[in-house]
Design an enzyme around this catalytic site. Structure first.
Site, short mmCIF file in Angstrom:
data_model
loop_
_atom_site.label_atom_id
_atom_site.label_comp_id
_atom_site.label_asym_id
_atom_site.label_seq_id
_atom_site.Cartn_x
_atom_site.Cartn_y
_atom_site.Cartn_z
N PHE A 39 -109.69 9.25 -7.24
CA PHE A 39 -109.24 10.09 -6.49
C PHE A 39 -108.27 10.42 -7.31
CE2 PHE A 39 -106.50 13.36 -4.47
CZ PHE A 39 -107.17 13.98 -3.95
N GLU A 40 -108.55 12.34 -7.86
CA GLU A 40 -106.79 12.64 -8.54
C GLU A 40 -107.75 14.51 -8.67
OE1 GLU A 40 -107.72 11.97 -12.39
OE2 GLU A 40 -105.76 10.35 -13.17
N ILE A 41 -106.36 15.07 -8.11
CA ILE A 41 -106.14 16.17 -7.98
C ILE A 41 -105.05 17.02 -9.22
CG2 ILE A 41 -106.57 18.90 -7.46
CD1 ILE A 41 -107.06 17.86 -4.70
N HIS B 143 -102.43 6.97 -15.91
CA HIS B 143 -102.34 8.25 -15.43
C HIS B 143 -100.86 8.03 -14.89
CE1 HIS B 143 -106.42 10.14 -15.54
NE2 HIS B 143 -106.15 9.99 -17.02
#
Ligand SMILES: Nc1nc2c(ncn2[C@@H]2O[C@H](COP(=O)(O)OP(=O)(O)O)[C@@H](O)[C@H]2O)c(=O)[nH]1
Ligand SMILES: [Mg+2]
Length: 415
Positions: A302-304, A339
Site C-alpha cells: 500500500f502506498e499513496i 522506498h
C-alpha cells in the site's frame, strides 16, 4: 363362516392399532402448530429490530422504508451519514492514478482488490487506473479490469531494459546467491522474477510513459482488502497537508534479504549529503543515529505518494546508487525498505503520513483503526483484535514517537 369372522377380527384389530398410532403421534397438539400465516409474519416482524411490531389491525406487513423517523422503537438507528451508494463526490480531481503491477494470472485476485477500492473509495472519485506488466496483458485481464474501474484504465508493457539483469551484474554470482537462499528457505529467495519486480517498483514504475502524466499514485496489489469507507479525496489530502509519502502498516524487514543494504545507504549519505533532509526520520530507521539499520520499513504494497518526488534527482541518485551496488540481485532487496529509507532520509518527517482511517489487509497483516469512533463513523468491518499497529513486530509505535504523535486511546490493550 368361521373364516369370515376371523377376517372381521383382523380388520377391527388393525383399525384399533391405527387409532392408537395416530393418537400418540399427534397429541398433545402444540398451539404454535396451529398458527396462521399472518401470526407467523407478526412473530417474525417483532423479532426484526428495525421495525415496530405490527398491531392486530395491521395486515402484518409494513413498509418501514417509507417512514424512517416515526418508529418509537429505540433500537431503530436511522442512517445519518451523508453518503449514499452511487454518489459522485463534487469538486476538482487531483492529477492522480491508481497503479498496479500484475501478471495476467493475477486477474481474479486484482479484480477482488479493485472491487474493494471502488466500493470504499473510487466510485465517488473515479480516478484512473494504470496496469503494468512485463508481458502483454491478455483480453480477459483487460475486459475484467476495465469493467470494474470507474475511471479510465490504461495498460502498459514494461520496457525489457527495466525488467532484466543490468550489464554490471555478474549473473553467475546472482545464481549462486539464489541457490543459497533456496537452501535457507528464504521466501522468494530463489526467484528471479521477484527480484525484477522489487527493482522495478524501487526504480522504474514512476518513469513508465503511462505514469509520466500523473503527479500522485496509489499502489494496489492483488488480494488486498479495504475495511472502511473513505469519504474524502486522499490525494487532495496529501497535497493540502504537504505530504509526499504515506503508509498504513509498518514492520521489521527479514534481515537475510538485506544484509548490506544499510552499508550502501551509508555510502550514499556520504556521497550525497545535499539529498538528506534536515528534519528527517532517522530515529524511525535507526536506534544508534545511523550506525545500523533497525529494519523498520513501511509496507509498500500500500502506498499513496507523490510521483514527482520519486522522479526527483535526489530519489534517482539514491536508486542508481543502490542499483549499482547490486543488492537487488546479490541479495534480495525489497522495494519496501528501499522506498522507506528514501522517504525516511530524504523527506522532512512532516511529509510522511500514516493513514489511520484506511483500514487494510494484505496477507498476513491488518491495519484496523484503534479508535471505535473512526470505525463506526466510516462503516468499518474489520475486527479491531486483528489490528497489527501495536504488536511488537510493528514499527508504527516508533513512527508515532519519531513524530511526537499521541497514540490513540485504547492502544495499550492491543499491545
Ligand atoms: N507483471 C508481473 N507482476 C508481478 C510479478 N511478480 C509479482 N508481480 C506483482 O508485483 C506485486 C508484488 O507481488 P506479490 O506476489 O504480491 O508479492 P508479495 O506481496 O511480496 O508476496 C503484485 O502486484 C504482483 O502482481 C511478475 O513476475 N510479473
Ligand atoms: Mg502482494
Amino acid at each position: 363362516m368361521a373364516g369370515t369372522q376371523r377376517y372381521l377380527r383382523y380388520i377391527i384389530f388393525a383399525f384399533i392399532c391405527l387409532l392408537l398410532v395416530f393418537f400418540f403421534s399427534s397429541s398433545p397438539v402444540p398451539s404454535s402448530r396451529l398458527q396462521t400465516a399472518s401470526e407467523i409474519i407478526k412473530e417474525q416482524g417483532s423479532k426484526w429490530k428495525g421495525s415496530s411490531a405490527p398491531t392486530s389491525a395491521d395486515s402484518g406487513v409494513k413498509d418501514v422504508s417509507s417512514q424512517p423517523n416515526v418508529s418509537s422503537d429505540k433500537e431503530t438507528t436511522p442512517n445519518t451519514s451523508g453518503h449514499r451508494l452511487g454518489e459522485t463526490a463534487p469538486g476538482e480531481r487531483m492529477n492522480a492514478t491508481f497503479v498496479t503491477l500484475a501478471r495476467n494470472s493475477d486477474v481474479w485476485e486484482i479484480a477482488r482488490s479493485i472491487r474493494q477500492v471502488e466500493d470504499r473509495f473510487n466510485r465517488k472519485f473515479n480516478y484512473d487506473w494504470v496496469f503494468l506488466n512485463d508481458n502483454d496483458f491478455d483480453d480477459t485481464f483487460i475486459k475484467v479490469t476495465t469493467s470494474l474501474v470507474s475511471g479510465k484504465t490504461k495498460y502498459g508493457k514494461i520496457n525489457s531494459e527495466h525488467w532484466s539483469f543490468p550489464s554490471w551484474i555478474d549473473t553467475n554470482k546472482a545464481a549462486k546467491v539464489r541457490d543459497e537462499m533456496k537452501q535457507k528457505q528464504i521466501i522468494y529467495g530463489d526467484s528471479i522474477s521477484y527480484r525484477h519486480m522489487c527493482r522495478y517498483e524501487s526504480g522504474f514504475f514512476f518513469r513508465h510513459p503511462l505514469m509520466l502524466e500523473y503527479e500522485w499514485y496509489w499502489r494496489v496489489e492483488p488480494s488486498i482488502e479495504l475495511f472502511c469507507d473513505i469519504n474524502y479525496d486522499t490525494f487532495k489530502f496529501m497535497a493540502e497537508h504537504k505530504k509526499k509519502y504515506s503508509f498504513v502498516l509498518s514492520l521489521y524487514e527479514y534481515v537475510e534479504t538485506i544484509p548490506t543494504l544499510w552499508d550502501s545507504v551509508k555510502t550514499f549519505m556520504q556521497k550525497y549529503p545535499q539529498h538528506i533532509a534536515k528534519d528527517n526520520s532517522m530515529s524511525f530507521l535507526s536506534d544508534d543515529d545511523g550506525k545500523t539499520y533497525n529494519h523498520c520499513h513501511f509496507w509498500s504494497n500500500f502506498e499513496i505518494g507523490n510521483l514527482n518526488w520519486l522522479r526527483s534527482q535526489a530519489y534517482l541518485d539514491f536508486f542508481d546508487h543502490l542499483d549499482k551496488d547490486g543488492g537487488f540481485f546479490y541479495e534480495r532487496w525489497g522495494d519496501a525498505p528501499v522506498h522507506s529509507i528514501a522517504a525516511g532520509l530524504m523527506l522532512p518527517k512532516n511529509e510522511l503520513h500514516f493513514f489511520d482511517d484506511i483500514a487494510y489487509y494484505h496477507v498476513p497483516f491488518t491495519h484496523c483503526p484503534t479508535s471505535e469512533k473512526v470505525r463506526t463513523d466510516n462503516k468499518c468491518h474489520c475486527n479491531p483484535k486483528d489490528n497489527f499497529d501495536w504488536n511488537g513486530y510493528s514499527c508504527t509505535a516508533r513512527f508515532f514517537e519519531t513524530n511526537n504523535m499521541q497514540k490513540p486511546e485504547g492502544y495499550e490493550k492491543q499491545q
